[in-house]
Write a protein that holds these residues in place. Structure first.
Motif, short mmCIF file in Angstrom:
data_model
loop_
_atom_site.label_atom_id
_atom_site.label_comp_id
_atom_site.label_asym_id
_atom_site.label_seq_id
_atom_site.Cartn_x
_atom_site.Cartn_y
_atom_site.Cartn_z
N ALA B 185 -8.70 -28.71 -11.56
CA ALA B 185 -9.35 -28.65 -10.25
C ALA B 185 -10.61 -27.80 -10.32
N LEU B 186 -10.51 -26.69 -11.05
CA LEU B 186 -11.69 -25.82 -11.20
C LEU B 186 -12.79 -26.54 -11.98
N ALA B 187 -12.38 -27.23 -13.07
CA ALA B 187 -13.36 -27.96 -13.88
C ALA B 187 -14.01 -29.05 -13.05
N GLY B 188 -13.20 -29.76 -12.23
CA GLY B 188 -13.75 -30.82 -11.37
C GLY B 188 -14.76 -30.26 -10.39
N ARG B 249 -19.81 -32.23 2.31
CA ARG B 249 -19.70 -31.62 0.98
C ARG B 249 -18.77 -30.42 1.00
N ARG B 250 -18.85 -29.63 2.08
CA ARG B 250 -17.95 -28.46 2.19
C ARG B 250 -16.51 -28.93 2.31
N ILE B 251 -16.30 -29.98 3.13
CA ILE B 251 -14.93 -30.50 3.31
C ILE B 251 -14.40 -31.03 1.97
N ALA B 252 -15.25 -31.79 1.26
CA ALA B 252 -14.82 -32.36 -0.03
C ALA B 252 -14.47 -31.25 -1.01
N GLN B 253 -15.29 -30.21 -1.06
CA GLN B 253 -15.02 -29.12 -2.01
C GLN B 253 -13.74 -28.38 -1.66
N ALA B 254 -13.52 -28.16 -0.35
CA ALA B 254 -12.31 -27.45 0.07
C ALA B 254 -11.06 -28.25 -0.26
N LEU B 255 -11.08 -29.55 0.10
CA LEU B 255 -9.87 -30.37 -0.05
C LEU B 255 -9.63 -30.82 -1.48
N ALA B 256 -10.68 -31.23 -2.18
CA ALA B 256 -10.49 -31.82 -3.50
C ALA B 256 -10.33 -30.76 -4.59
N PHE B 257 -10.97 -29.60 -4.38
CA PHE B 257 -10.99 -28.63 -5.49
C PHE B 257 -10.42 -27.25 -5.10
N PHE B 264 -2.07 -25.06 -6.79
CA PHE B 264 -1.51 -25.30 -8.13
C PHE B 264 -1.32 -23.97 -8.87
N ALA B 265 -2.26 -23.05 -8.66
CA ALA B 265 -2.12 -21.72 -9.28
C ALA B 265 -0.86 -21.03 -8.75
N LEU B 266 -0.62 -21.21 -7.44
CA LEU B 266 0.57 -20.65 -6.81
C LEU B 266 1.82 -21.26 -7.44
N ALA B 267 1.81 -22.60 -7.59
CA ALA B 267 2.95 -23.31 -8.18
C ALA B 267 3.17 -22.87 -9.63
#
Lengths: 243, 311
Positions: B185-188, B249-257, B264-267
């Motif tokens: 997710a970070l790389a994306g 763009r802000r919405i995409a960055q928040a939701l996708a990445f 995922f880090a929490l999991a």
């Protein structure tokens, strides 16, 4: 087959459009529509033609531009835009079905309407906006260079040119073999410095555009000074009124 | 470019589907994922459903969908045709693996070979999808060296997200996989920002001067050839989303990445029920975010034909 053909002849049929003499009368636009809506790619569907937002399929569109040159002088340029029948047409190679093809014999780019699935990718691949989708029939349509006129032996020989060329009242559109350096169209290109549109994209268009001729530099209007040395009645009137 | 919903849904779903198929098949073939028959049914079923559903939805934007079979013929020249061929080959290989896994409980031998083939073919399929866009010179934002890596990374990113959620629901320890999903997710995110950055500097080489052949000075559109919007403007002159591009763009960055990165880090750290919930929410949110990202991919892309209209 949408791979580009190995040309079987040097013939490259196309148009040479003179931006100097085009007056933007739209005669070629309507003549194209009139011929082609009953021709090879028929119909050229109109949607809502008498309604609030008429739209439809056209192969030839004439834009008008204002060209302000580096020296500040400006001119209006009427610009007919249609398929350029490129040497390396990406609209052909992107086609997944083989519907789009370039003819080996004369270089004309055509669409086989029976194979087209209407994915529209060819229209995305054309930088010139030459292809227009017919939503009614569900297939892509484009200029055929009036393939059903130029070889049509039922027409008098003088009429075997594309409808846009036949209809142009100022002779701004020329049809011929651009693969033959001795043809009248090739000589016109050499003489007038015909250019490719967007050569930087590498599509190598067959059609060429002749840029407007350079105008004489604008001169100031003549001053209201007495004319010397004019004889006769007008000279006498001039001398009397100049006192 | 007009963002047709069928194409947006297709590229997001098939990207995630092929990403999931690649990871599940490779994992099963290499013995990293247990040959549990229910797990096989759900994982391969979800991957195949997304891949096939995406392909079917892409036929929804065709003018003549009944002729879609013809699209398998021109693989010599057309990336779209290659995509069709590669997708069907991938699905056949995946079905072979799924048959062994679900009916026989086996992912070894010939089924392992089918699994590895599925993984390789999935990567090939996503690559062909990317090349459809990357090969289009009239659209500078797509004709970019970053289009192919972006499609591949987003595919494996969403696929890894789905796999993490899935294995977690089946009670497996997914802490390591969740960490991988977080890194992806970070790389994306980094890659998407790089794409936007690059596109801002590459508006395209063509100008209205080169489009009209009128040299020097300034060319301005005085009058269109038609009073109403035509096919070209509707298909390639789409402008609605550009108005909201920054917000989207802000919405995409928040939701996708961003959100998936955190979840995922929490999991990866907590595990257990909380970790499962975090992974499932992350996978779903990520797919929603990718729909917004893909909407922008189309809506923000400028086609050279708009030059003729002074846009």
């Amino acid at each position: 087959m949408t791979s580009l053909p190995h040309a079987t002849s040097d013939v490259r049929l196309g148009l040479v459009i003179d931006l100097d003499t085009c007056v933007g009368c739209q005669a070629c636009v309507t003549a194209c529509k009139e011929w082609n809506t009953g021709g090879h790619m028929a119909p050229l569907t109109d949607y809502d033609p008498y309604g609030a937002a008429p739209d439809g399929v056209w192969f030839n569109r004439v834009h008008s531009y204002e060209h302000t040159k580096a020296d500040g002088c400006g001119e209006t340029v009427h610009f007919p835009r249609s398929c350029l029948h490129c040497e390396t047409p990406a609209c052909v190679t992107v086609c997944p079905t083989g519907a789009s093809y370039k003819r080996a014999s004369d270089g004309i780019v055509l669409v086989d309407e029976d194979k087209c699935i209407g994915c529209k990718l060819c229209s995305w691949a054309c930088p010139y906006g030459a292809r227009e989708f017919d939503t009614d029939v569900g297939v892509m349509k484009k200029c055929t260079l009036c393939v059903d006129r130029i070889y049509n032996e039922n027409l008098p020989e003088a009429d075997r040119v594309p409808a846009c060329v036949a209809s142009c009242p100022t002779g701004a559109r020329h049809f011929g073999d651009l693969g033959d350096p001795a043809s009248p169209v090739s000589q016109l290109i050499a003489e007038r410095g015909g250019v490719d549109l967007m050569p930087e994209l590498g599509y190598r268009p067959t059609n060429k555009y002749l840029p407007p001729r350079t105008r004489k530099a604008a001169e100031p209007a003549p001053a209201l000074t007495a004319t010397d040395g004019v004889g006769g009645l007008l000279g006498w009137v001039d001398r009397i009124l100049s006192r | 470019m007009h963002p047709a919903f069928s194409v947006i849904a297709f590229t997001v779903c098939s990207g995630a589907g092929f990403g999931l198929l690649a990871l599940v098949s490779a994992g099963a073939a290499l013995g990293l994922i247990p040959a549990d028959r229910l797990l096989g049914f759900v994982a391969m079923g979800l991957g195949l459903a997304l891949a096939c559903g995406g392909l079917l939805s892409s036929t929804a934007h065709l003018g003549r969908p009944e002729r879609a079979w013809r699209a398998f013929s021109q693989w010599r020249s057309s990336w779209l045709s290659r995509e069709g061929v590669a997708a069907v080959a991938t699905i056949l290989a995946a079905v072979a693996l799924a048959a062994g896994w679900v009916f026989l409980g086996r992912t070894d031998g010939a089924f392992a070979a089918a699994g590895l083939a599925t993984a390789v073919l999935s990567v090939a399929t996503v690559s062909t999808t990317a090349m459809i866009y990357a090969s289009l010179k009239p659209i500078a934002a797509w004709h970019s060296p970053l289009t192919l890596p972006a499609y591949l990374l987003f595919s494996v990113m969403t696929g890894a997200g789905l796999l993490t959620a899935l294995l977690s629901v089946f009670g497996l320890d997914v802490r390591a996989l969740a960490a991988v999903a977080a890194v992806l997710a970070l790389a994306g995110w980094v890659l998407k920002r790089a794409v936007w950055h690059r596109n801002a500097d590459h508006p395209g080489v063509s100008t209205l001067n080169s489009a009209t052949g009128l040299k020097g000075g300034m060319v301005r559109s005085l009058e269109w050839p038609h009073t109403e919007e035509n096919y070209l403007l509707k298909e390639m002159g789409y402008r609605v989303a550009r108005k909201h591009a920054l917000k989207l763009r802000r919405i995409a960055q928040a939701l996708a990445f961003a959100l998936p990165l955190v979840l995922f880090a929490l999991a990866a750290v907590v595990g257990g029920v909380a970790g499962t919930v975090a992974a499932v929410v992350a996978a779903v949110v990520q797919l929603a975010g990718m729909l917004v990202e893909r909407w922008l991919f189309f809506a923000e892309a400028k086609h050279t034909v708009t030059l003729y209209y002074g846009r």
